[in-house]
Design a protein around this motif. Structure first.
Motif, PDB file in Angstrom:
ATOM      1  N   GLU A   5     -92.323  67.106 -86.568  1.00 17.84           N
ATOM      2  CA  GLU A   5     -91.044  66.555 -87.029  1.00 17.84           C
ATOM      3  C   GLU A   5     -90.955  66.575 -88.557  1.00 17.84           C
ATOM      4  OE1 GLU A   5     -88.968  62.228 -86.865  1.00 17.84           O
ATOM      5  OE2 GLU A   5     -89.760  62.965 -84.962  1.00 17.84           O
ATOM      6  N   LEU A   6     -92.063  66.181 -89.219  1.00 21.94           N
ATOM      7  CA  LEU A   6     -92.085  66.218 -90.686  1.00 21.94           C
ATOM      8  C   LEU A   6     -91.940  67.641 -91.202  1.00 21.94           C
ATOM      9  CD1 LEU A   6     -94.884  63.617 -91.467  1.00 21.94           C
ATOM     10  CD2 LEU A   6     -92.475  63.437 -92.101  1.00 21.94           C
ATOM     11  N   ALA A   7     -92.637  68.572 -90.559  1.00 23.79           N
ATOM     12  CA  ALA A   7     -92.556  69.969 -90.979  1.00 23.79           C
ATOM     13  C   ALA A   7     -91.138  70.490 -90.800  1.00 23.79           C
ATOM     14  CB  ALA A   7     -93.547  70.820 -90.195  1.00 23.79           C
ATOM     15  N   SER A   8     -90.512  70.149 -89.692  1.00 25.36           N
ATOM     16  CA  SER A   8     -89.142  70.583 -89.427  1.00 25.36           C
ATOM     17  C   SER A   8     -88.176  69.999 -90.455  1.00 25.36           C
ATOM     18  CB  SER A   8     -88.730  70.156 -88.019  1.00 25.36           C
ATOM     19  OG  SER A   8     -87.403  70.494 -87.763  1.00 25.36           O
ATOM     20  N   THR A   9     -88.358  68.730 -90.769  1.00 27.16           N
ATOM     21  CA  THR A   9     -87.519  68.071 -91.771  1.00 27.16           C
ATOM     22  C   THR A   9     -87.717  68.721 -93.138  1.00 27.16           C
ATOM     23  OG1 THR A   9     -87.633  65.988 -90.550  1.00 27.16           O
ATOM     24  CG2 THR A   9     -86.996  65.848 -92.875  1.00 27.16           C
ATOM     25  N   ALA A  10     -88.979  69.008 -93.460  1.00 28.62           N
ATOM     26  CA  ALA A  10     -89.273  69.639 -94.749  1.00 28.62           C
ATOM     27  C   ALA A  10     -88.661  71.030 -94.817  1.00 28.62           C
ATOM     28  CB  ALA A  10     -90.778  69.711 -94.971  1.00 28.62           C
ATOM     29  N   ARG A  11     -88.769  71.787 -93.726  1.00 29.52           N
ATOM     30  CA  ARG A  11     -88.165  73.126 -93.708  1.00 29.52           C
ATOM     31  C   ARG A  11     -86.657  73.017 -93.891  1.00 29.52           C
ATOM     32  NH1 ARG A  11     -92.048  74.065 -89.531  1.00 29.52           N
ATOM     33  NH2 ARG A  11     -90.489  73.493 -87.969  1.00 29.52           N
ATOM     34  N   GLY A  12     -86.019  72.063 -93.212  1.00 33.53           N
ATOM     35  CA  GLY A  12     -84.576  71.870 -93.322  1.00 33.53           C
ATOM     36  C   GLY A  12     -84.156  71.464 -94.715  1.00 33.53           C
TER      37      GLY A  12
END
Length: 194
Positions: free
Chosen positions: A173-180
Motif C-alpha cells: 500500500e505504501l509503495a502504491s501510494t508512493a508510486r501514485g
C-alpha cells in the motif's frame, strides 16, 4: 516437571519473521493476550536489540484445573525478554509467568534462525518447562498446561502468518501510494514541457 518442545519452519526470510514476531500481539488468533507493555528496549555494544516486555493474558485454564490449584481468575502476567542479533541472524525470546509463581512456573524459550538449507526460510525452535508445585495431581495439571501451550503455539504460528500478510499488505500500500504521488508531479512536469 513437564518439558514440551516443538519446531516449525516459516516459508519467509528471517528478517520478515523477526519483524512479525516483534509485532505479533495483538492478533485475532491469540485473543487471550490482551496487553503488551514495553518495559525496556536498547541496543548493546555488539548491536543486539534487547527488549523486555510485560504480557497480560488469559490462560484460559479449565475451571476444574483452576479450582484444583485454588485460583479464581485466569488472567496472568508474564515477563518476556528478547534479543535480536542481526549479525548472527538469531532472535531469542524467553518468557516466564510472574503470576501464581508459588503454584505454577512456565518458562518458555523461542529461537528463530535462518533455515540451514534455505535462507529464504526461518526455523523456529520452541521449548517450555512446566512445573506445578505442592499440589496433588501436579503431573496431570502439567500435562493440561502442556496441551494448552501446544494449542497456543499452533495459534501463534497462524498469527505470525497473519502479521506477515498484514505487513506485506502495508508495504504494498505504501509503495502504491508512493508510486501514485510520484506520478502526479511527473505528469505535471511532462505537461508543462509540452
Amino acid at each position: 516437571m513437564k518439558l514440551w518442545a516443538s519446531e516449525h519452519i516459516f516459508n519467509h526470510p528471517w528478517e520478515t519473521v523477526t519483524k512479525a514476531a516483534m509485532q505479533k500481539y495483538p492478533n485475532p488468533m491469540n485473543p487471550n493476550v490482551f496487553g503488551v507493555d514495553v518495559l525496556a528496549r536498547g541496543v548493546d555494544p555488539a548491536g543486539r536489540l534487547h527488549s523486555s516486555r510485560l504480557l497480560t493474558a488469559d490462560w484460559g485454564m479449565p475451571s476444574m484445573a483452576m479450582s484444583m490449584i485454588g485460583i479464581t481468575r485466569s488472567f496472568t502476567y508474564a515477563q518476556e525478554h528478547s534479543i535480536v542479533d542481526p549479525k548472527e541472524k538469531t532472535f531469542e525470546l524467553k518468557s516466564t509467568n510472574i503470576s501464581f509463581t508459588n503454584i505454577i512456573s512456565v518458562d518458555e524459550k523461542l529461537t528463530y534462525k535462518p533455515h540451514p538449507d534455505d535462507p529464504e526460510k526461518t526455523m523456529l525452535t520452541q521449548e517450555a518447562q512446566i512445573n506445578v508445585k505442592a499440589i496433588s495431581l501436579s503431573s496431570y495439571l502439567e500435562g493440561v498446561i502442556a496441551k494448552s501451550i501446544s494449542a497456543n503455539a499452533n495459534k501463534g504460528r497462524e498469527a505470525m502468518e497473519w502479521v506477515i500478510r498484514r505487513l506485506n499488505s502495508e508495504i504494498e500500500e505504501l509503495a502504491s501510494t508512493a508510486r501514485g504521488s510520484m506520478r502526479a508531479p511527473m505528469a505535471a512536469a511532462a505537461s508543462e514541457d509540452k
